[in-house]
Scaffold this motif. Structure first.
Motif, PDB file in Angstrom:
ATOM      1  N   MET A  94       0.841  -1.191   0.000  1.00 58.43           N
ATOM      2  CA  MET A  94       0.000   0.000   0.000  1.00 58.43           C
ATOM      3  C   MET A  94       0.876   1.241   0.000  1.00 58.43           C
ATOM      4  SD  MET A  94      -3.106   0.952  -0.007  1.00 58.43           S
ATOM      5  CE  MET A  94      -4.531   0.730   0.968  1.00 58.43           C
ATOM      6  N   LYS A  95       0.644   2.127  -0.933  1.00 59.72           N
ATOM      7  CA  LYS A  95       1.417   3.361  -0.984  1.00 59.72           C
ATOM      8  C   LYS A  95       0.845   4.374  -0.012  1.00 59.72           C
ATOM      9  CE  LYS A  95       2.972   2.760  -5.757  1.00 59.72           C
ATOM     10  NZ  LYS A  95       3.045   3.344  -7.111  1.00 59.72           N
ATOM     11  N   ASN A  96       1.741   5.079   0.705  1.00 63.38           N
ATOM     12  CA  ASN A  96       1.316   5.976   1.779  1.00 63.38           C
ATOM     13  C   ASN A  96       0.604   7.226   1.294  1.00 63.38           C
ATOM     14  OD1 ASN A  96       2.362   4.378   3.849  1.00 63.38           O
ATOM     15  ND2 ASN A  96       4.401   5.276   3.631  1.00 63.38           N
ATOM     16  N   LEU A  97       0.878   7.664   0.063  1.00 70.16           N
ATOM     17  CA  LEU A  97       0.393   8.964  -0.399  1.00 70.16           C
ATOM     18  C   LEU A  97      -0.563   8.868  -1.583  1.00 70.16           C
ATOM     19  CD1 LEU A  97       3.748  10.941  -0.083  1.00 70.16           C
ATOM     20  CD2 LEU A  97       1.858  10.854   1.561  1.00 70.16           C
ATOM     21  N   ASN A  98      -1.205   7.746  -1.753  1.00 73.84           N
ATOM     22  CA  ASN A  98      -2.192   7.605  -2.821  1.00 73.84           C
ATOM     23  C   ASN A  98      -3.259   8.685  -2.716  1.00 73.84           C
ATOM     24  OD1 ASN A  98      -1.152   5.433  -4.184  1.00 73.84           O
ATOM     25  ND2 ASN A  98      -2.347   3.904  -3.083  1.00 73.84           N
ATOM     26  N   GLY A  99      -3.551   9.356  -3.833  1.00 77.18           N
ATOM     27  CA  GLY A  99      -4.584  10.387  -3.845  1.00 77.18           C
ATOM     28  C   GLY A  99      -4.097  11.767  -3.471  1.00 77.18           C
ATOM     29  N   CYS A 100      -2.833  11.898  -3.057  1.00 74.66           N
ATOM     30  CA  CYS A 100      -2.286  13.203  -2.694  1.00 74.66           C
ATOM     31  C   CYS A 100      -1.667  13.888  -3.907  1.00 74.66           C
ATOM     32  CB  CYS A 100      -1.213  13.055  -1.612  1.00 74.66           C
ATOM     33  SG  CYS A 100      -1.818  12.433  -0.032  1.00 74.66           S
ATOM     34  N   VAL A 101      -1.707  15.194  -3.882  1.00 76.15           N
ATOM     35  CA  VAL A 101      -1.030  15.997  -4.904  1.00 76.15           C
ATOM     36  C   VAL A 101       0.058  16.804  -4.209  1.00 76.15           C
ATOM     37  CG1 VAL A 101      -1.253  17.859  -6.594  1.00 76.15           C
ATOM     38  CG2 VAL A 101      -3.074  16.149  -6.362  1.00 76.15           C
ATOM     39  N   ALA A 102       1.295  16.649  -4.662  1.00 79.86           N
ATOM     40  CA  ALA A 102       2.431  17.327  -4.039  1.00 79.86           C
ATOM     41  C   ALA A 102       3.017  18.368  -4.972  1.00 79.86           C
ATOM     42  CB  ALA A 102       3.504  16.315  -3.661  1.00 79.86           C
ATOM     43  N   VAL A 103       3.299  19.540  -4.425  1.00 79.97           N
ATOM     44  CA  VAL A 103       3.988  20.607  -5.155  1.00 79.97           C
ATOM     45  C   VAL A 103       5.403  20.693  -4.604  1.00 79.97           C
ATOM     46  CG1 VAL A 103       4.032  23.053  -5.735  1.00 79.97           C
ATOM     47  CG2 VAL A 103       1.834  21.879  -5.405  1.00 79.97           C
TER      48      VAL A 103
ATOM     49  N   ALA B  33      15.071  14.310  -6.102  1.00 78.57           N
ATOM     50  CA  ALA B  33      14.972  13.116  -5.258  1.00 78.57           C
ATOM     51  C   ALA B  33      13.662  13.096  -4.488  1.00 78.57           C
ATOM     52  CB  ALA B  33      16.158  13.065  -4.294  1.00 78.57           C
ATOM     53  N   ILE B  34      13.215  14.260  -4.031  1.00 75.54           N
ATOM     54  CA  ILE B  34      11.945  14.345  -3.312  1.00 75.54           C
ATOM     55  C   ILE B  34      10.788  13.975  -4.233  1.00 75.54           C
ATOM     56  CG2 ILE B  34      10.321  15.962  -2.246  1.00 75.54           C
ATOM     57  CD1 ILE B  34      12.774  17.409  -1.070  1.00 75.54           C
ATOM     58  N   CYS B  35      10.800  14.494  -5.449  1.00 75.98           N
ATOM     59  CA  CYS B  35       9.745  14.151  -6.409  1.00 75.98           C
ATOM     60  C   CYS B  35       9.678  12.644  -6.627  1.00 75.98           C
ATOM     61  CB  CYS B  35       9.998  14.853  -7.739  1.00 75.98           C
ATOM     62  SG  CYS B  35       9.718  16.632  -7.734  1.00 75.98           S
ATOM     63  N   LYS B  36      10.818  12.022  -6.827  1.00 75.32           N
ATOM     64  CA  LYS B  36      10.860  10.575  -7.078  1.00 75.32           C
ATOM     65  C   LYS B  36      10.298   9.805  -5.888  1.00 75.32           C
ATOM     66  CE  LYS B  36      14.916  10.808 -10.096  1.00 75.32           C
ATOM     67  NZ  LYS B  36      16.361  10.480 -10.221  1.00 75.32           N
ATOM     68  N   LYS B  37      10.725  10.169  -4.688  1.00 73.07           N
ATOM     69  CA  LYS B  37      10.281   9.436  -3.503  1.00 73.07           C
ATOM     70  C   LYS B  37       8.789   9.614  -3.264  1.00 73.07           C
ATOM     71  CE  LYS B  37      10.659   7.018   0.274  1.00 73.07           C
ATOM     72  NZ  LYS B  37      10.731   5.536   0.165  1.00 73.07           N
ATOM     73  N   LEU B  38       8.276  10.822  -3.411  1.00 78.33           N
ATOM     74  CA  LEU B  38       6.844  11.048  -3.226  1.00 78.33           C
ATOM     75  C   LEU B  38       6.031  10.300  -4.279  1.00 78.33           C
ATOM     76  CD1 LEU B  38       6.728  14.867  -2.342  1.00 78.33           C
ATOM     77  CD2 LEU B  38       6.673  12.916  -0.776  1.00 78.33           C
TER      78      LEU B  38
END
Length: 251
Positions: free
Chosen positions: A1-10, A23-28
């Motif tokens: 299960m991915k922790n941030l499913n449904g989230c939008v990150a800027v 690196a942050i983009c890839k990890k998120l």
């Protein structure tokens, strides 16, 4: 299960592949978040290839070239994110302006240039992000600022940079108290000296003995911490400045 499913990150300040922002983009994205990143004066082919690499994680991705030093940028940026990907719930203020100065060179323009990106853009993006979450009544919000450990030791020759990045720590603490009732956490990450391509071999050899782990920090170190702070598991953590430096020895 991915922790941030449904989230939008800027994520701001993603202009090359070796940076902390990338690196942050890839990890998120690995954790399931859709990604919107900003850049300035970046190679167009790299931008296209990087976006494609993010989309390989089965998430949406969009980007924009935008000048964060302009005061109107925060509202324009979040309008664009909403149009392309939907309402963001994660904001990572990674962009920074940095030049060498010192007391002999520091002047009003150098100060203003640092202030516009490091302070004003970070502050205005953060509050605009929070206002929109409040109006949308989103259940979770995360603001994560990048700082540079200014409180841990001097940064000679970088007076404007250290002063403006240091202000982010104070802003983080005060904003966190205002936004906690909304369910929005506000934290900052100081990744310490990180090899993002700026270090030559001489600098690496000078820094290496100061890291007890036997290696210099890499962008993925910061990205893992940011991803945790963006997750639901970090809902009780706010107003903190994380000096995640691998035990870096300043003395």
């Amino acid at each position: 299960m991915k922790n941030l499913n449904g989230c939008v990150a800027v994520v701001t300040g993603v202009s090359h592949g070796k940076g902390i922002g990338a690196a942050i983009c890839k990890k998120l994205a690995i954790e399931g978040a859709d990604i919107f990143f900003t850049h300035l004066n970046a190679d167009r082919d790299w931008i296209a290839n990087f976006q494609a690499s993010i989309e390989e994680h089965k998430v949406k991705c969009a980007n924009v070239e935008i000048d964060l030093s302009e005061s109107s940028t925060p509202a324009k940026l979040l309008d664009l994110v909403n149009l392309k990907l939907g309402s963001p719930t994660i904001l990572v203020n990674n962009a920074a302006h940095s030049t060498r100065d010192g007391y002999m060179n520091l002047d009003a323009k150098i100060l203003d240039d640092h202030y516009a990106v490091n302070m004003r853009a970070t502050f205005l993006l953060s509050v605009e992000f929070a206002r929109r979450i409040r109006h949308s009544q989103t259940a979770m919000g995360r603001i994560i600022n990048l700082t540079s450990g200014q409180a841990l030791g001097p940064m000679a020759g970088e007076l404007a940079y250290s002063a403006t990045k240091g202000a982010i720590s104070a802003f983080t603490l005060s904003l966190s108290a205002e936004l906690a009732p909304l369910g929005i956490t506000v934290n900052a990450v100081n990744p310490g000296p990180t090899d993002t391509g700026w270090m030559n071999e001489e600098i690496k050899q000078e820094l290496l003995p100061k890291f007890p782990f036997g290696r210099i920090g890499i962008p993925e170190d910061a990205a893992r911490l940011v991803a945790f702070l963006a997750s639901e598991e970090a809902q009780w953590i706010t107003g903190q400045i994380f000096n995640s430096e691998g035990g870096f020895l300043r003395s």
